[in-house]
Design an enzyme around this catalytic site. Structure first.
Site: not given
Length: 365
Positions: A180, A289
């Protein structure tokens, strides 16, 4: 596989509930071992809601599902979320055969939780005496015959903390890392990528980065050029999500790196609008997701029609939701490492049906 064959296809699941059931909502607060930092902020706790579905005829027939909206991100992150969830659960319990599945499109986390609860309930109805947590579907993964390769996730933090995570993941045997980025100085993030590449070639270690929309459109291309020096597999959501896809289309056309979309898919519910995004934005990958994205099986169908790759990712669910996502994705051929969590983020997680061996996720022991 067609969307209608998926274990998340609610019309098919509802048709299998032949008896009256009760559905209760159980709020639960998960506590992180360490604050989880993203470019949108920092999480110390995560509020989830468990759906408990029980037969009125046979008390031992109980199923659980997890509804886990992401704060400040999910399209169904609502102030009155629990009230909406209880209302929809009540409607389903009263008349499963009359439940309006289309009404769940704006609530992907609720749709996922309901599908999980029904699958869990149906598995409980058919389980053997020795099975305490039977799987939802019949795949080599749920039989323990194969694992699902996953990426090692490197959370944002200062350089020292990210470096520590990278070393730990490398020691565990991960062959794909996802970093990230966008939370610390960009030059330091480049140094971390340089460190990995000094030790592992692209053939030995796949590197993905996730910007969570941290780059402004006017600087994104230059940053992608710098990142491309490290032979990355892809960059996830480099610029902020938008209902207008002009900037996205320009970036994907000029990018030296494959671009994957995540946040861009949130809030897009109809098949027509999904196709429009894929056709106009032309991403190289989409990342799915089930708690965030409406109709994930439909997204896969549309992407594969266009030669767009995909993989699945969990979104800070507890072990209940994580197990469901792993079982869902195991219905598909696994072409690349998935972004499944390991359940280790929380101090008070639920018992798990999953185990990690190296970089492979397995069902049960």
């Amino acid at each position: 596989m067609s969307p209608e064959e998926s274990i998340l296809h609610l019309p098919t699941l509802l048709s299998q509930i032949a008896e009256r059931v009760t559905i209760s909502v159980e709020p639960y607060t998960l506590r992180f071992r360490r604050p989880a930092k993203t470019s949108r902020g920092e999480y110390e706790t995560k509020r989830v809601y468990y759906l408990r579905l029980q037969s009125l005829k046979q008390a031992s027939h109980v199923g659980y599902g997890e509804c886990a909206p992401m704060p400040q991100l999910s399209c169904d992150d609502l102030p009155d979320y629990q009230a909406v969830l209880e209302q929809l659960a009540g409607q389903l319990a009263q008349a499963p055969d009359q439940f309006d599945v289309v009404s769940l499109r704006p609530y992907p986390s609720i749709a996922f939780g309901l599908a999980t609860a029904i699958n869990s309930f149906l598995a409980a109805c058919h389980r053997g005496e020795a099975e305490t947590t039977p799987p939802f579907c019949d795949t080599p993964f749920t039989h323990g015959e194969m694992g699902i390769p996953i990426n090692g996730l490197i959370w944002m933090g200062d350089k020292a903390y990210m470096y520590e995570q990278i070393q730990a993941k490398l020691a565990q045997g991960f062959r794909c890392l996802k970093l990230k980025i966008g939370g610390i100085d960009f030059s330091e993030e480049l140094e971390l990528l340089r460190y990995v590449r000094q030790h592992f070639s692209p053939e030995e270690m796949e590197l993905r980065v996730d910007a969570n929309g941290a780059f402004a459109p006017e600087v994104a291309l230059e940053r992608l050029k710098q990142l491309s020096d490290f032979h990355l597999h892809s960059i996830e959501q480099p610029i902020p999500a938008s209902n207008q896809w002009d900037d996205l289309a320009k970036l994907t056309a000029a990018s030296p790196l494959p671009i994957a979309l995540d946040e861009e898919l949130i809030g897009i519910h109809t098949r027509e609008r999904k196709a429009q995004l894929l056709d106009e934005g032309k991403p190289h990958y989409i990342i799915l997701k089930p708690s965030l994205h409406s109709g994930v099986d439909e997204w896969i169908e549309l992407a594969e029609e266009r030669g767009i790759g995909w993989w699945a990712t969990s979104a800070l669910e507890s072990n209940v939701g994580l197990s469901a996502i792993a079982q869902w994705v195991s219905q598909y051929p696994i072409a690349r490492p998935q972004g499944l969590g390991t359940g280790a983020l929380y101090l008070n997680n639920k018992p798990s049906t999953l185990r990690l061996v190296g970089d492979q996720m397995f069902f049960r022991d």
